[in-house]
Enzyme design. Structure first.
Site, mmCIF file in Angstrom:
data_model
loop_
_atom_site.group_PDB
_atom_site.id
_atom_site.type_symbol
_atom_site.label_atom_id
_atom_site.label_comp_id
_atom_site.label_asym_id
_atom_site.label_seq_id
_atom_site.Cartn_x
_atom_site.Cartn_y
_atom_site.Cartn_z
ATOM 1 C CG ASN A 82 35.622 39.495 -18.501
ATOM 2 O OD1 ASN A 82 35.084 38.559 -19.099
ATOM 3 N ND2 ASN A 82 36.486 39.312 -17.532
ATOM 4 C CG HIS A 112 15.894 59.145 -22.313
ATOM 5 N ND1 HIS A 112 15.535 58.915 -23.614
ATOM 6 C CD2 HIS A 112 16.529 58.026 -21.885
ATOM 7 C CE1 HIS A 112 15.910 57.706 -23.968
ATOM 8 N NE2 HIS A 112 16.533 57.152 -22.934
ATOM 9 N N GLY A 139 34.239 44.660 -12.039
ATOM 10 C CA GLY A 139 32.931 44.170 -12.460
ATOM 11 C C GLY A 139 31.776 45.045 -12.015
ATOM 12 C CB THR A 162 27.490 60.533 -11.239
ATOM 13 O OG1 THR A 162 28.127 60.956 -10.030
ATOM 14 C CG2 THR A 162 26.591 59.329 -10.956
#
Length: 194
Positions: A82, A112, A139, A162
């Site tokens: 979407n 990083h 969403g 995670t």
């Protein structure tokens, strides 16, 4: 080895290298073009296929959409992404058939260095994200580097994933945790393996 090989191989790479900088510019130009199009527009499919080589004809991405390279995205049949999604595809992003990605979802493969001095350099590593078949990311879901989400799982709106999520689960929260098991026609075998 090239910076692209290092990037795809989960090794530290220089994202400012000419090869990767050109790949990023190419994807950015195509994402900008896609922004003014819609599914069904005469140019929509051509731009999408140039951005994401090998995208199935049945896959749909609703603009606006952003990715780093495009060539690191693998979509299955009938995938629907979407509006306003971001897929940072330094590492490969694989999305299985019939999976639905809600608006404003973000899939991040780069990470990083933790060392501040090292972080001043234009270097990072990228870890692949794999999302199984028949999944639904509601969403605003964020998926972090290296995560795998199993087939048929649902990730609740606004969750931050995670860690890996097994198949047939509803996960929610920040960080996302499994809230309950899901199944379609018959419950999965949850007995411990011998």
């Amino acid at each position: 080895m090239s910076p692209l090989d290092d990037m795809r191989g989960e090794r530290l790479y220089d994202y400012s290298s000419p090869e990767l900088a050109e790949s990023f510019r190419h994807a950015s130009r195509l994402c900008c073009r896609l922004r003014s199009l819609y599914p069904g527009h005469p140019d929509y499919r051509a731009v999408l296929e140039e951005l994401i080589p090998g995208i199935p004809q049945s896959a749909t991405i609703i603009p606006p959409f952003f990715c780093d390279h495009g060539h690191g995205i693998r979509l299955g049949e009938e995938v629907f992404i979407n509006a306003d999604c971001v897929l940072l595809d330094g590492g490969l992003i694989t999305i299985g058939a019939h999976t639905r990605i809600g608006p404003k979802c973000q899939l991040y493969t780069p990470t990083h260095p933790m060392d501040a001095e090292e972080r001043r350099r234009p270097v990072e590593t990228a870890h692949p994200i794999t999302i199984g078949e028949d999944c639904w990311l509601c969403g605003g879901v964020i998926v972090c580097p290296g995560v795998t989400i199993g087939d048929r799982s649902v990730i609740a709106a606004g969750s931050v994933v995670t860690r890996d999520i097994p198949a047939d689960c509803l996960a929610a929260g920040n960080p996302a945790v499994v809230k309950r098991r899901l199944w379609t026609s018959s419950p999965p075998d949850l007995s411990p393996s011998p």
